[in-house]
Design a protein around this motif. Structure first.
Motif, PDB file in Angstrom:
ATOM      1  N   GLN A  21      38.297  43.832  35.603  1.00 37.29           N
ATOM      2  CA  GLN A  21      38.866  42.957  34.579  1.00 37.29           C
ATOM      3  C   GLN A  21      38.119  43.102  33.251  1.00 37.29           C
ATOM      4  O   GLN A  21      36.988  43.589  33.215  1.00 37.29           O
ATOM      5  CB  GLN A  21      38.827  41.504  35.058  1.00 37.29           C
ATOM      6  CG  GLN A  21      39.694  41.240  36.284  1.00 37.29           C
ATOM      7  CD  GLN A  21      41.147  41.606  36.038  1.00 37.29           C
ATOM      8  OE1 GLN A  21      41.817  41.013  35.198  1.00 37.29           O
ATOM      9  NE2 GLN A  21      41.640  42.602  36.775  1.00 37.29           N
ATOM     10  N   LEU A  71      35.871  40.732  40.469  1.00 37.70           N
ATOM     11  CA  LEU A  71      36.664  40.988  39.253  1.00 37.70           C
ATOM     12  C   LEU A  71      36.148  42.215  38.505  1.00 37.70           C
ATOM     13  O   LEU A  71      36.185  42.259  37.275  1.00 37.70           O
ATOM     14  CB  LEU A  71      36.607  39.754  38.339  1.00 37.70           C
ATOM     15  CG  LEU A  71      37.120  38.438  38.955  1.00 37.70           C
ATOM     16  CD1 LEU A  71      36.805  37.267  38.033  1.00 37.70           C
ATOM     17  CD2 LEU A  71      38.614  38.515  39.242  1.00 37.70           C
ATOM     18  N   PHE A  73      44.583  37.380  33.337  1.00 45.22           N
ATOM     19  CA  PHE A  73      43.251  37.297  33.944  1.00 45.22           C
ATOM     20  C   PHE A  73      43.169  36.102  34.895  1.00 45.22           C
ATOM     21  O   PHE A  73      42.666  36.212  36.013  1.00 45.22           O
ATOM     22  CB  PHE A  73      42.183  37.181  32.855  1.00 45.22           C
ATOM     23  CG  PHE A  73      40.783  37.002  33.392  1.00 45.22           C
ATOM     24  CD1 PHE A  73      40.033  38.101  33.794  1.00 45.22           C
ATOM     25  CD2 PHE A  73      40.222  35.730  33.485  1.00 45.22           C
ATOM     26  CE1 PHE A  73      38.749  37.932  34.282  1.00 45.22           C
ATOM     27  CE2 PHE A  73      38.938  35.560  33.979  1.00 45.22           C
ATOM     28  CZ  PHE A  73      38.198  36.667  34.378  1.00 45.22           C
ATOM     29  N   VAL A 116      45.146  36.817  38.124  1.00 43.32           N
ATOM     30  CA  VAL A 116      44.412  37.742  39.003  1.00 43.32           C
ATOM     31  C   VAL A 116      43.215  37.030  39.629  1.00 43.32           C
ATOM     32  O   VAL A 116      42.954  37.150  40.830  1.00 43.32           O
ATOM     33  CB  VAL A 116      43.943  38.981  38.208  1.00 43.32           C
ATOM     34  CG1 VAL A 116      42.968  39.818  39.033  1.00 43.32           C
ATOM     35  CG2 VAL A 116      45.144  39.822  37.791  1.00 43.32           C
ATOM     36  N   LYS A 117      42.487  36.287  38.805  1.00 45.07           N
ATOM     37  CA  LYS A 117      41.292  35.582  39.270  1.00 45.07           C
ATOM     38  C   LYS A 117      41.626  34.621  40.406  1.00 45.07           C
ATOM     39  O   LYS A 117      40.965  34.628  41.459  1.00 45.07           O
ATOM     40  CB  LYS A 117      40.673  34.817  38.107  1.00 45.07           C
ATOM     41  CG  LYS A 117      39.471  33.969  38.484  1.00 45.07           C
ATOM     42  CD  LYS A 117      39.052  33.049  37.350  1.00 45.07           C
ATOM     43  CE  LYS A 117      40.029  31.895  37.201  1.00 45.07           C
ATOM     44  NZ  LYS A 117      39.558  30.905  36.201  1.00 45.07           N
TER      45      LYS A 117
END
Length: 216
Positions: free
Chosen positions: A170, A167, A30, A33-34
């Motif tokens: 997610q 996001l 996470f 990706v963030k």
């Protein structure tokens, strides 16, 4: 029955192992990706800020919408000036004599294209209003106006997007934690933004790590 029980225990063990792996690896993935997505979002916000600052330097205020801003980048020009000191003699009626007067003279040297100055041959400014990774082609929310501070009226602008938009795919529990961030090394709150509609500021709410990422 013994064989069935063994298979069942193996399945349970595999399931537990997967859940443990997910609980450990999930936040790591996470964060990766963030940071990747936030870096691209912030790059766009910086382009918008630079364009808005150029718009204000020419028009004395910020653009109210992206159409006006993009049109300005396409056609706008900076005025190049030079300031120099000068003086001359002028008769002073009070003293009855010629007295030296000092003045500052501003000369216009020429004009420079805003587009060439900010983006050179790159045309990314034409899509800087689009939020990277947005599911439904969302655009940044942009506002501009005037605030009064200490009797002085100053132009302001703000551009922002909800983290949920960036996001959207997610895990919800990790996204909820992200929206509640309060940390000097993170983008705090539920939005990524630059500027303010209540303060005279063109700063972004992201930490310096993202400035380093975008400069690489």
């Amino acid at each position: 029955m013994k064989t069935v029980l063994q298979i069942f225990l193996w399945l349970v063990s595999i399931g537990l192992a997967f859940m443990i792996y997910k609980s450990i690896n999930g936040p790591i993935e996470f964060k990766k990706v963030k940071q990747e997505r936030f870096a691209k979002v912030i790059a766009n916000l910086k382009d918008i800020r630079n364009s808005q600052e150029a718009y204000k330097s020419v028009n004395g205020k910020y653009a109210k919408d992206f159409n006006s801003l993009i049109k300005f980048v396409d056609t706008g020009k900076y005025i190049l000036t030079q300031q120099r000191d000068s003086s001359y003699m002028e008769y002073d009626k009070h003293f009855g004599i010629d007295m030296l007067k000092e003045v500052k003279i501003i000369d216009t040297l020429g004009f420079v294209s805003v587009k060439d100055s900010l983006f050179k041959s790159d045309t990314r400014y034409k899509t800087m209003m689009n939020v990277p990774y947005a599911k439904n082609n969302e655009q940044f929310d942009m506002k501009s106006g005037i605030v009064e501070k200490g009797g002085y009226k100053a132009p302001v602008f703000e551009v922002k997007v909800n983290k949920d938009v960036v996001l959207h795919d997610q895990p919800k529990e990790l996204l909820a934690k992200e929206n509640a961030q309060i940390n000097v090394d993170e983008v705090n709150g539920s939005v990524i933004k630059v500027g303010s509609m209540t303060e005279v500021s063109t700063s972004g709410n992201w930490p310096s790590i993202y400035d380093k990422r975008n400069d690489q």
